[in-house]
Design a protein around this motif. Sequence first.
Motif, PDB file in Angstrom:
ATOM      1  N   PRO A  23       0.804  -1.229   0.000  1.00 37.73           N
ATOM      2  CA  PRO A  23       0.000   0.000   0.000  1.00 37.73           C
ATOM      3  C   PRO A  23       0.837   1.279   0.000  1.00 37.73           C
ATOM      4  O   PRO A  23       0.473   2.251  -0.665  1.00 37.73           O
ATOM      5  N   GLU A  24       1.988   1.275   0.712  1.00 39.04           N
ATOM      6  CA  GLU A  24       2.787   2.519   0.744  1.00 39.04           C
ATOM      7  C   GLU A  24       3.259   2.871  -0.670  1.00 39.04           C
ATOM      8  O   GLU A  24       3.151   4.008  -1.113  1.00 39.04           O
ATOM      9  N   GLU A  25       3.793   1.862  -1.360  1.00 33.66           N
ATOM     10  CA  GLU A  25       4.320   2.116  -2.710  1.00 33.66           C
ATOM     11  C   GLU A  25       3.191   2.516  -3.666  1.00 33.66           C
ATOM     12  O   GLU A  25       3.325   3.437  -4.462  1.00 33.66           O
ATOM     13  N   ILE A  26       2.072   1.802  -3.577  1.00 32.50           N
ATOM     14  CA  ILE A  26       0.972   2.077  -4.528  1.00 32.50           C
ATOM     15  C   ILE A  26       0.380   3.458  -4.253  1.00 32.50           C
ATOM     16  O   ILE A  26       0.135   4.243  -5.179  1.00 32.50           O
ATOM     17  N   ASN A  27       0.198   3.770  -2.974  1.00 31.97           N
ATOM     18  CA  ASN A  27      -0.388   5.082  -2.651  1.00 31.97           C
ATOM     19  C   ASN A  27       0.560   6.221  -3.030  1.00 31.97           C
ATOM     20  O   ASN A  27       0.133   7.259  -3.519  1.00 31.97           O
ATOM     21  N   ALA A  28       1.877   5.998  -2.819  1.00 35.36           N
ATOM     22  CA  ALA A  28       2.836   7.049  -3.181  1.00 35.36           C
ATOM     23  C   ALA A  28       2.859   7.234  -4.701  1.00 35.36           C
ATOM     24  O   ALA A  28       2.997   8.351  -5.208  1.00 35.36           O
ATOM     25  N   ARG A  29       2.703   6.151  -5.418  1.00 32.35           N
ATOM     26  CA  ARG A  29       2.823   6.232  -6.874  1.00 32.35           C
ATOM     27  C   ARG A  29       1.582   6.818  -7.544  1.00 32.35           C
ATOM     28  O   ARG A  29       1.686   7.594  -8.486  1.00 32.35           O
ATOM     29  N   TYR A  30       0.402   6.428  -7.050  1.00 30.93           N
ATOM     30  CA  TYR A  30      -0.820   6.790  -7.790  1.00 30.93           C
ATOM     31  C   TYR A  30      -1.807   7.673  -7.030  1.00 30.93           C
ATOM     32  O   TYR A  30      -2.734   8.201  -7.641  1.00 30.93           O
ATOM     33  N   PHE A  31      -1.674   7.789  -5.716  1.00 27.37           N
ATOM     34  CA  PHE A  31      -2.733   8.480  -4.959  1.00 27.37           C
ATOM     35  C   PHE A  31      -2.201   9.653  -4.132  1.00 27.37           C
ATOM     36  O   PHE A  31      -2.888  10.131  -3.234  1.00 27.37           O
ATOM     37  N   LYS A  32      -0.984  10.094  -4.467  1.00 28.10           N
ATOM     38  CA  LYS A  32      -0.356  11.151  -3.672  1.00 28.10           C
ATOM     39  C   LYS A  32      -1.113  12.474  -3.834  1.00 28.10           C
ATOM     40  O   LYS A  32      -1.562  12.800  -4.914  1.00 28.10           O
ATOM     41  N   ASP A  33      -1.240  13.223  -2.738  1.00 32.08           N
ATOM     42  CA  ASP A  33      -1.793  14.585  -2.770  1.00 32.08           C
ATOM     43  C   ASP A  33      -3.206  14.690  -3.327  1.00 32.08           C
ATOM     44  O   ASP A  33      -3.574  15.711  -3.901  1.00 32.08           O
ATOM     45  N   ARG A  34      -3.960  13.636  -3.212  1.00 32.65           N
ATOM     46  CA  ARG A  34      -5.359  13.743  -3.691  1.00 32.65           C
ATOM     47  C   ARG A  34      -6.187  14.502  -2.657  1.00 32.65           C
ATOM     48  O   ARG A  34      -6.024  14.301  -1.459  1.00 32.65           O
ATOM     49  N   LYS A  35      -7.119  15.282  -3.143  1.00 38.26           N
ATOM     50  CA  LYS A  35      -7.980  16.029  -2.215  1.00 38.26           C
ATOM     51  C   LYS A  35      -9.071  15.140  -1.641  1.00 38.26           C
ATOM     52  O   LYS A  35      -9.578  15.378  -0.550  1.00 38.26           O
ATOM     53  N   ASP A  36      -9.452  14.091  -2.397  1.00 37.82           N
ATOM     54  CA  ASP A  36     -10.571  13.250  -1.942  1.00 37.82           C
ATOM     55  C   ASP A  36     -10.130  12.111  -1.013  1.00 37.82           C
ATOM     56  O   ASP A  36     -10.947  11.354  -0.511  1.00 37.82           O
ATOM     57  N   GLY A  37      -8.822  11.963  -0.792  1.00 35.91           N
ATOM     58  CA  GLY A  37      -8.330  10.934   0.133  1.00 35.91           C
ATOM     59  C   GLY A  37      -8.405   9.507  -0.417  1.00 35.91           C
ATOM     60  O   GLY A  37      -8.150   8.543   0.324  1.00 35.91           O
ATOM     61  N   LEU A  38      -8.737   9.355  -1.685  1.00 38.33           N
ATOM     62  CA  LEU A  38      -8.803   7.996  -2.261  1.00 38.33           C
ATOM     63  C   LEU A  38      -7.439   7.315  -2.126  1.00 38.33           C
ATOM     64  O   LEU A  38      -6.404   7.917  -2.428  1.00 38.33           O
ATOM     65  N   ARG A  39      -7.443   6.059  -1.668  1.00 42.87           N
ATOM     66  CA  ARG A  39      -6.192   5.315  -1.515  1.00 42.87           C
ATOM     67  C   ARG A  39      -6.508   3.837  -1.354  1.00 42.87           C
ATOM     68  O   ARG A  39      -7.658   3.474  -1.078  1.00 42.87           O
ATOM     69  N   VAL A  40      -5.475   3.011  -1.531  1.00 41.48           N
ATOM     70  CA  VAL A  40      -5.683   1.565  -1.414  1.00 41.48           C
ATOM     71  C   VAL A  40      -5.493   1.135   0.040  1.00 41.48           C
ATOM     72  O   VAL A  40      -4.811   1.807   0.823  1.00 41.48           O
ATOM     73  N   GLY A  41      -6.072  -0.006   0.386  1.00 42.89           N
ATOM     74  CA  GLY A  41      -5.929  -0.571   1.729  1.00 42.89           C
ATOM     75  C   GLY A  41      -4.753  -1.540   1.791  1.00 42.89           C
ATOM     76  O   GLY A  41      -3.888  -1.548   0.902  1.00 42.89           O
ATOM     77  N   SER A  42      -4.734  -2.378   2.815  1.00 41.34           N
ATOM     78  CA  SER A  42      -3.491  -3.103   3.103  1.00 41.34           C
ATOM     79  C   SER A  42      -3.577  -4.623   2.963  1.00 41.34           C
ATOM     80  O   SER A  42      -2.703  -5.328   3.447  1.00 41.34           O
ATOM     81  N   LEU A  43      -4.602  -5.136   2.310  1.00 44.19           N
ATOM     82  CA  LEU A  43      -4.741  -6.599   2.284  1.00 44.19           C
ATOM     83  C   LEU A  43      -4.065  -7.262   1.084  1.00 44.19           C
ATOM     84  O   LEU A  43      -3.836  -8.467   1.089  1.00 44.19           O
ATOM     85  N   SER A  44      -3.788  -6.473   0.041  1.00 43.65           N
ATOM     86  CA  SER A  44      -3.223  -7.057  -1.191  1.00 43.65           C
ATOM     87  C   SER A  44      -2.006  -6.259  -1.648  1.00 43.65           C
ATOM     88  O   SER A  44      -1.895  -5.076  -1.350  1.00 43.65           O
ATOM     89  N   HIS A  45      -1.165  -6.926  -2.401  1.00 44.47           N
ATOM     90  CA  HIS A  45      -0.008  -6.273  -3.024  1.00 44.47           C
ATOM     91  C   HIS A  45      -0.069  -6.477  -4.537  1.00 44.47           C
ATOM     92  O   HIS A  45      -0.724  -7.404  -5.012  1.00 44.47           O
ATOM     93  N   VAL A  46       0.688  -5.636  -5.249  1.00 46.45           N
ATOM     94  CA  VAL A  46       0.844  -5.815  -6.699  1.00 46.45           C
ATOM     95  C   VAL A  46       2.308  -6.167  -6.950  1.00 46.45           C
ATOM     96  O   VAL A  46       3.207  -5.437  -6.536  1.00 46.45           O
ATOM     97  N   MET A  47       2.517  -7.276  -7.626  1.00 49.25           N
ATOM     98  CA  MET A  47       3.887  -7.767  -7.869  1.00 49.25           C
ATOM     99  C   MET A  47       4.237  -7.595  -9.349  1.00 49.25           C
ATOM    100  O   MET A  47       3.412  -7.876 -10.230  1.00 49.25           O
ATOM    101  N   LEU A  48       5.462  -7.148  -9.572  1.00 47.03           N
ATOM    102  CA  LEU A  48       6.005  -7.124 -10.937  1.00 47.03           C
ATOM    103  C   LEU A  48       7.183  -8.083 -10.954  1.00 47.03           C
ATOM    104  O   LEU A  48       8.059  -8.003 -10.085  1.00 47.03           O
ATOM    105  N   ALA A  49       7.195  -8.990 -11.904  1.00 46.88           N
ATOM    106  CA  ALA A  49       8.336  -9.903 -12.039  1.00 46.88           C
ATOM    107  C   ALA A  49       8.750  -9.923 -13.508  1.00 46.88           C
ATOM    108  O   ALA A  49       7.939 -10.233 -14.375  1.00 46.88           O
ATOM    109  N   ARG A  50      10.015  -9.534 -13.757  1.00 50.17           N
ATOM    110  CA  ARG A  50      10.508  -9.521 -15.143  1.00 50.17           C
ATOM    111  C   ARG A  50      11.514 -10.641 -15.352  1.00 50.17           C
ATOM    112  O   ARG A  50      12.316 -10.940 -14.458  1.00 50.17           O
ATOM    113  N   VAL A  51      11.453 -11.220 -16.534  1.00 48.68           N
ATOM    114  CA  VAL A  51      12.368 -12.330 -16.867  1.00 48.68           C
ATOM    115  C   VAL A  51      13.748 -11.779 -17.186  1.00 48.68           C
ATOM    116  O   VAL A  51      13.853 -10.788 -17.892  1.00 48.68           O
TER     117      VAL A  51
END
Length: 284
Positions: free
Chosen positions: A256-284
């Motif tokens: 959530p810290e990384e996702i919120n910093a990347r996509y939800f920073k400084d929003r006036k409406d407070g929209l943000r993700v919660g803490s139950l899931s992560h997004v993984m990137l894996a490159r070959v």
Amino acid sequence: MKEKRPSATAQRVAMRRAAHQLLDDPKVFDDPVAVRIIGRESASALQAEPRQFEAAPLSSYLRAFVAARSRYAEDELAMGVRRGVRQYVILGAGLDTFAYRNPHPRGMLNVFEVDHPSTQAWKRARLEEVGIALPDDLTFAPVDFETQILEEGLRQTGYEPGKCTVFSWLGVTEYLTPEVVMATLRFIASAPAGSGIVFDYMISPSLLTPAQRSRFDELARRVALAGEPWQASFDPQLLINGLRAIGFEYVEDNGPEEINARYFKDRKDGLRVGSLSHVMLARV
Ligand SMILES: C[S@@+](CC[C@H](N)C(=O)[O-])C[C@H]1O[C@@H](n2cnc3c(N)ncnc32)[C@H](O)[C@@H]1O
């Protein structure tokens, strides 16, 4: 998933993406097809009163997460296309609309939608019903991850294993067994260098605080009632180690810290993700 029935959760997350288009400004994920694909009746009801669909306490977190994971996957794809990726495989596509608004030059990217046969048949009927045309560069591959081999299902459709490919697997791993998740990831790790996957996953309940655990249990109860119980969840560090061990060169786990910093920073409406899931990137 219930045999012979399309995924109910596919419609639910598509409703959240559609609601994001109507409720959130600025949008994290801009999807001009999102409202249409939920079907005429649902679209009219949502447009009449978007807030009514998103009134439950966890709704804004879930809507934010559904928007962010799609944005992340398509950002990774866009970077991939610049380095030579020519195939995009959407695993467990549900009502994903990428193929119908593909922004890349015509003929540059072949898109494969892989899904459970029942969900895929339902989606194809929906596309016809709402008048969304099938692009030439889209191929459907009906595959049940639990009983069929993804590689075989893909090969039958013209997928070329020698080509650089980005895979996305959004909102799916939790519905499969951990063994099936890892077997699928092993196949993807065998793709040519420059390929990669973006997927999300649930955090193991044993790592959650009591408050997080009660949210987890509530959501788990809802999906089980819909006939699609959660089966897999992971410890992030063990998953990162597992991905490296099966051959991924670059692994980036986004909580959530990384996702919120990347996509939800400084929003006036407070929209943000919660803490139950992560997004993984894996490159070959
Ligand atoms: C929550 S939906 C997510 C859909 C889409 N990725 C999205 O983000 O909108 C879960 C998807 O996983 C698919 N799925 C679940 N179990 C599956 C299985 N055993 N084989 C293939 N697909 C499966 C469902 O058909 C459905 O499309």
